[in-house]
Design an enzyme around this catalytic site. Structure first.
Site, PDB file in Angstrom:
ATOM      1  N   HIS A 200      54.086  65.763  40.320  1.00  0.00           N
ATOM      2  CA  HIS A 200      54.613  65.616  38.954  1.00  0.00           C
ATOM      3  C   HIS A 200      56.138  65.679  38.855  1.00  0.00           C
ATOM      4  O   HIS A 200      56.698  65.462  37.793  1.00  0.00           O
ATOM      5  CB  HIS A 200      54.018  66.685  38.037  1.00  0.00           C
ATOM      6  CG  HIS A 200      54.631  68.049  38.213  1.00  0.00           C
ATOM      7  ND1 HIS A 200      54.355  68.851  39.287  1.00  0.00           N
ATOM      8  CD2 HIS A 200      55.529  68.735  37.458  1.00  0.00           C
ATOM      9  CE1 HIS A 200      55.044  69.967  39.192  1.00  0.00           C
ATOM     10  NE2 HIS A 200      55.779  69.934  38.090  1.00  0.00           N
TER      11      HIS A 200
HETATM   12  C1  UD1 Z   1      58.227  71.225  33.418  1.00  0.00           C
HETATM   13  C2  UD1 Z   1      59.287  71.983  34.219  1.00  0.00           C
HETATM   14  C3  UD1 Z   1      58.848  72.048  35.672  1.00  0.00           C
HETATM   15  C4  UD1 Z   1      57.463  72.639  35.808  1.00  0.00           C
HETATM   16  C5  UD1 Z   1      56.491  71.886  34.912  1.00  0.00           C
HETATM   17  C6  UD1 Z   1      55.142  72.533  34.957  1.00  0.00           C
HETATM   18  C7  UD1 Z   1      61.571  71.685  33.330  1.00  0.00           C
HETATM   19  C8  UD1 Z   1      62.892  71.087  33.609  1.00  0.00           C
HETATM   20  N1  UD1 Z   1      60.595  71.319  34.183  1.00  0.00           N
HETATM   21  O1  UD1 Z   1      58.160  69.923  33.940  1.00  0.00           O
HETATM   22  O2  UD1 Z   1      59.751  72.867  36.384  1.00  0.00           O
HETATM   23  O3  UD1 Z   1      57.029  72.528  37.157  1.00  0.00           O
HETATM   24  O4  UD1 Z   1      56.993  71.902  33.565  1.00  0.00           O
HETATM   25  O5  UD1 Z   1      54.151  71.645  34.584  1.00  0.00           O
HETATM   26  O6  UD1 Z   1      61.423  72.439  32.400  1.00  0.00           O
HETATM   27  N2  UD1 Z   1      53.976  65.870  28.490  1.00  0.00           N
HETATM   28  C9  UD1 Z   1      52.783  65.650  27.832  1.00  0.00           C
HETATM   29  N3  UD1 Z   1      52.175  66.729  27.252  1.00  0.00           N
HETATM   30  C10 UD1 Z   1      52.687  67.985  27.282  1.00  0.00           C
HETATM   31  C11 UD1 Z   1      53.916  68.184  27.934  1.00  0.00           C
HETATM   32  C12 UD1 Z   1      54.541  67.118  28.535  1.00  0.00           C
HETATM   33  O7  UD1 Z   1      52.282  64.543  27.781  1.00  0.00           O
HETATM   34  O8  UD1 Z   1      52.050  68.915  26.735  1.00  0.00           O
HETATM   35  C13 UD1 Z   1      54.625  64.716  29.154  1.00  0.00           C
HETATM   36  C14 UD1 Z   1      55.683  64.071  28.293  1.00  0.00           C
HETATM   37  O9  UD1 Z   1      55.687  62.707  28.578  1.00  0.00           O
HETATM   38  C15 UD1 Z   1      56.950  64.684  28.832  1.00  0.00           C
HETATM   39  C16 UD1 Z   1      56.643  64.828  30.317  1.00  0.00           C
HETATM   40  O10 UD1 Z   1      55.257  65.169  30.340  1.00  0.00           O
HETATM   41  O11 UD1 Z   1      58.061  63.902  28.565  1.00  0.00           O
HETATM   42  C17 UD1 Z   1      57.429  65.878  31.025  1.00  0.00           C
HETATM   43  O12 UD1 Z   1      57.284  67.132  30.362  1.00  0.00           O
HETATM   44  P1  UD1 Z   1      58.470  68.214  30.440  1.00  0.00           P
HETATM   45  O13 UD1 Z   1      58.094  69.421  29.689  1.00  0.00           O
HETATM   46  O14 UD1 Z   1      59.773  67.566  30.088  1.00  0.00           O
HETATM   47  O15 UD1 Z   1      58.601  68.526  31.983  1.00  0.00           O
HETATM   48  P2  UD1 Z   1      57.500  68.750  33.114  1.00  0.00           P
HETATM   49  O16 UD1 Z   1      57.515  67.562  34.017  1.00  0.00           O
HETATM   50  O17 UD1 Z   1      56.192  69.161  32.544  1.00  0.00           O
END
Ligand code: UD1
Length: 348
Positions: A200
């Site tokens: 991821h």
């Molecule tokens: C975040 C953390 C990472 C951690 C991970 C755990 C940061 C910089 N990164 O990464 O260190 O390993 O969480 O999972 O904070 N999305 C959904 N549903 C959700 C949340 C996110 O669809 O409930 C999708 C969205 O498209 C979003 C993308 O996932 O833009 C990334 O989510 P984000 O919270 O920005 O970062 P993670 O990759 O989850």
């Protein structure tokens, strides 16, 4: 004061991402016995499969506040946490604020607390990758340097903090709260029948060629390596990036719950991941791990041969040639990190 509290201290704990909901379960339970605990969910993760499921499955009380930060750029996420948590801290006036790991929620909450004169306690202090291009590395370094209580999961992490001139009086080597969880919640039986995959990190997902080379390698491992079916519970980021090209022979599923993940792990004969947490869980389950280019986080695992850092091109050969590493018992503590942390927080 909460029912059962042993003293009048008020601690605010800020979670917001999948791993933080899981990591916090035992310490939150312990703190609720000893002091007043206010739990703030930033809402960085909001899908039920990445958030609510863990409260339900681990029977945790829901958070006291939800900041609904949601998705967005790194700056936006940190700014929203900073802005929205100020009111909560003003209203609750906690004696300490606990933050977890290295996410944007961690940084936003720690910055807000320290600016408002509240001491910050950082659980999982000290891991480093020495690359400020990695968003989590910025979060780790800044949060460690503005925290008053730094809870290092390993001696190596504590040594890193001391080498960065953080005073010894702020650093405690407590053990790893994820290991506490593993001992408590993982099934005791091991089966070794499939390959468990999670990918991821932006470094692996946000370049289409690279992501496809990983998927192709996984397909080849499933067909040629003779080590079983590939099971891949996918983070929404990875699914979005693959978009319409999801049709693969690799069994890509929705994200799974914590207990389901532990069950899949304990039936695996190989883990392929870019998650810092799953790297450790694989070792605790005795399963070799190929780590797709997230190096340096847990050097103990790399040095002992449990965790091999590979690039997508090297995945297939490495999967065919896997072996368990040397014993490094005790590196992540004794399963009681949460008790140590609670004692330090409520007595200091
Ligand atoms: C975040 C953390 C990472 C951690 C991970 C755990 C940061 C910089 N990164 O990464 O260190 O390993 O969480 O999972 O904070 N999305 C959904 N549903 C959700 C949340 C996110 O669809 O409930 C999708 C969205 O498209 C979003 C993308 O996932 O833009 C990334 O989510 P984000 O919270 O920005 O970062 P993670 O990759 O989850």
């Amino acid at each position: 004061m909460e029912k059962g509290c042993a003293n009048s201290m008020k601690v605010c704990s800020v979670v917001g991402n999948r791993p933080q909901f899981i990591k916090s379960v035992l310490l939150h339970h312990e703190l609720r016995q000893q002091c007043e605990l206010v739990v703030v969910n930033t809402g960085q993760h909001y899908d039920y499969a990445l958030s609510g499921i863990f409260f339900d499955e681990l029977e945790m009380p829901g958070p006291d506040y939800d900041l609904h930060v949601g998705s967005g750029g790194h700056v936006t996420q940190v700014a929203r946490v900073l802005d929205r948590i100020e009111e909560v801290i003003k209203k609750e006036k906690p004696d300490k604020v606990i933050v977890w790991g290295d996410t944007n929620s961690t940084l936003g909450a720690a910055l807000a607390a320290v600016k408002m004169g509240i001491p910050v306690a950082h659980v999982e202090a000290g891991p480093r990758q020495y690359d400020l291009g990695i968003p989590e590395e910025v979060n780790r370094v800044v949060v460690d340097h503005i925290s008053t209580y730094l809870f290092a999961p390993t001696q190596h992490c504590a040594n890193v903090l001391l080498m960065e001139n953080i005073p010894l009086s702020r650093v405690w080597t407590t053990g790893d709260v994820m290991f506490d969880n593993f001992l408590r919640f993982a099934p005791k039986t091991r089966e070794h029948r499939h390959v468990l995959v999670t990918i991821h990190r932006p470094v692996n997902t946000d370049n289409a060629d690279r992501l496809w080379s990983i998927i192709m390698a996984l397909e080849s491992i499933q067909v040629n390596a003779g080590i079983g079916q590939v099971i891949f519970p996918a983070h929404p980021r990875t699914v979005h990036r693959l978009d319409g090209h999801r049709k693969s022979i690799v069994s890509m599923t929705e994200p799974v719950s914590y207990l389901e993940m532990l069950s899949l792990l304990c039936k695996a004969n190989l883990v392929i991941t870019d998650s810092g947490g799953l790297q450790k869980e694989a070792y605790w389950a005795g399963v070799p791990c190929l780590n797709v280019d997230v190096s340096g986080l847990w050097p103990e695992l790399e040095e002992a041969g449990w965790n091999r850092v590979v690039d997508p091109v090297g995945l297939i050969d490495a999967a065919i040639d896997t072996h368990v590493g040397q014993s490094i018992d005790g590196v992540f503590g004794d399963g009681k990190a949460y008790k140590r942390i609670a004692e330090i927080l409520t007595s200091a």
